[in-house]
Enzyme design. Sequence first.
Site: not given
Length: 858
Positions: A267, A609
């Site tokens: 990542d 969110e």
Amino acid sequence: MKKGLLTFIAFLFTVSLVAQQLPYQNPKLSAEVRATDLLARLTLAEKAALMQNNSPAIPRLGIKAYEWWNEALHGVGRSGVATVFPQAIGMAASFNNGLLFDAFTAVSDEARAKSNKFSEQGGLKRYQGLTYWTPNVNIFRDPRWGRGQETYGEDPYLTSLMGVAVVKGLQGPDNAEYDKLHACAKHFAVHSGPEWNRHSFNAENINPRDLWETYLPAFKALVQKADVKEVMCAYNRFEDEPCCGSNRLLTQILRNDWKFDGLVVSDCWAISDFYKPNAHATQPDATHAAANAVLNGTDLECGSDFRNLPEAVKAGLIEEKRIDVSLKRLLKARFELGEMNSDQVWPISYSVVNSEKHQNLALRMAEESIVLLQNNNNILPLSKKLKIAVMGPNANDSVMQWGNYNGFPAHTVTLLEAMRKSFPGAQLIYEPGCDRTMDVAVSSLFQECSIDGKKGFVAQYWNNRNSEGEPVATDVLKNAFRLTTTGATAFAAGVNIRDFSAKYKTVFRPTKSGDVTFQFQVSGRTSLTINGEIVNRNVSANTPTNVYQLKAEAGKSYEIEIAFSQGNTDANLNFDFGTLVPLDLSASIAKVKDADVVVFAGGIAPSLEGEEMRVTVPGFKGGDRTDIELPAIQRRLLQALKDAGKKVVFVNFSGSAMGLVPETQSCEAILQAWYPGQAGGTAVANVLLGNYNPSGRLPVTFYKNVAQLPDFEDYSMKGRTYRYMTEKPLFSFGYGLSYTKFVLGTAKLNKSSIKANETLKITVPVTNAGKVAGTEVLQVYVRKVKDVDGPAKTLRGFKKVNIEPGKTSQISIDLTSSAFEFYDWTQRKMMVTPGEYEVYYGTSSDAKDLKKASIIIR
């Protein structure tokens, strides 16, 4: 003379090599052979450079620049116009993996067409390549996780099937000469929040049963059933080791147990977390971190720490031959895609991008994603003879519908636009009513802006912080700005995520006189100029803040310019301007007093969110949520409408489960619309009007409130999801209503007992006892009897079938041996053991919606 002669001979030799085709340049040879040949020609420094996501060109060998980083979560992302499908969690609600495969076949067509076009300009830059970092098959174990919207829900089986469909749609046919694209299973493993501490969080003391039955099955399925070409390791630690340096995850499980032969990518900047003091800090410096990551199985870094690999070899931390193992996987992947070839290997016309076929597919997927949660007194579908009021903060917000990791649709149909087509003129009232979270809302005046014949703001971008030289990109923003580099999202295609600047210009021509408020939420250097005068030089606003008020006069023109440059952190620019409208419940209700029904489009938004966000609104933290209820301001308005005697149909837009207990009382009907993509408004309107009979089912449990949830940082599955929850939720996993009624008969099993390697066939008669055609999702769950710490039930099969009114369909589902596979504590592995099993079949995971049969495994 002697030195000059030697130079000339070397030149001739180089020309000779170029003239003849080297093995790695020969497309008739296998990717394996070509990779082996090229690997031997590279220096150690070149190898290290090629193991970073932004791989440079190596002109002496004819290697073009290649950027590994690309996104296609629900359509080609961050690369200009593309078909934007519903967010992943919405597509999971379709319970239709066949349709999902079709959607991602469309996505891969658009991706290849775009990459072919970009390749004509030379090397492939970020968001232009053929390696797509999707799907996200983490388990959505807790509704507070902001990135849960990117997943396929809380169930390992559903996630596995959906993930396999995505990978096969992206990568193309198995028998093709070249791979169409490469997909990536992420984030491996045991990763699902919190966002605010993901760079230091340690998922420890994980119950082996939870690991093998919940957190790993989807990854295993993508490796063994879909041949996924990449796996992305996660940010967090697993049992004290950073996931991108976990020998257990990347070598023992992924390589040795599952025989994965693709590449592992980190990542982004996860390797830096190995040595940063505010992160994992398991390694002393970048050189040790790079060596540790490669030694433990990470082949490709999203970041730049692998540039230290030559120094790591020199220091004796790693051998060059180990680096060769990883790099060969990367080179082989590029050859498999045909990226190293001189000619295009998948010539797809650019006309497929947002084609009519793909637009229709986006609409169908949006329709199938919608879940009808409540329909008191059959208020839905709505009659077109009614007078309708459309209210709520999400009624006319196109950007909200895109979700995150999104592309940019040519046009987004909002719910308001779609409803106006069916309820023209005075038959429809539009009254926003309230903001999502605040008592005062901005009634936007973007519609009164234009420049050079274009509605909205014209944007120009530079890949430097001083707006110097020619712009690298231009864009037109027709709605309020919602721009961020969080999650490495570019402000526009071709724009850096660091060291960039922008200017946004328009001419505002107000139709009414009055005070106009400019509202910003920014991270970066920002200034606001009106008619050549800087009215706010250093806009500073961590939360939505009103920074300037213009006394506008109707008929005048106001030239507006916003200058922005990225600072030292992630860049954010949220901007809107218009008249301030304080929430006035009585005034809002008075405006809709003549309406027969109020359609209230509420919920939350991707601006609240998401991934590691700088959101400080009450109830939200770092992209996650601290509670799951509807924001208080919306609840107040819904209750006031109820008290005024209005019938309310509540359409909830969110990427996660909501605690809607008060709304079940204040509203007659509730629709869950997720973030439905470019065709979302049309899809919701079609459901509201009965043009489409809803068939979506919940891929997550809807809890009543956070009191029903364990601690967010506790990764134990105890008390979580339908598989381990003991309390009664608000709405169960697999739940969803229809406009017709289905009746299930008694199931027939083809055998009363089977061997561990045999298949059980269950056949259930399902009758449409209503008056309209509808689609039912038959769900089959399995429980192992006398399994004291096992799940109460776990999904093992489903089938979605359309049935005409008055007709009965015999629905058959095969349960292979894997359906009866559970973790065995004695053998310490997943296996099928003899004994009694219960098979539940029905229309949701709720006990009241299920019938039971028993089977013995010998």
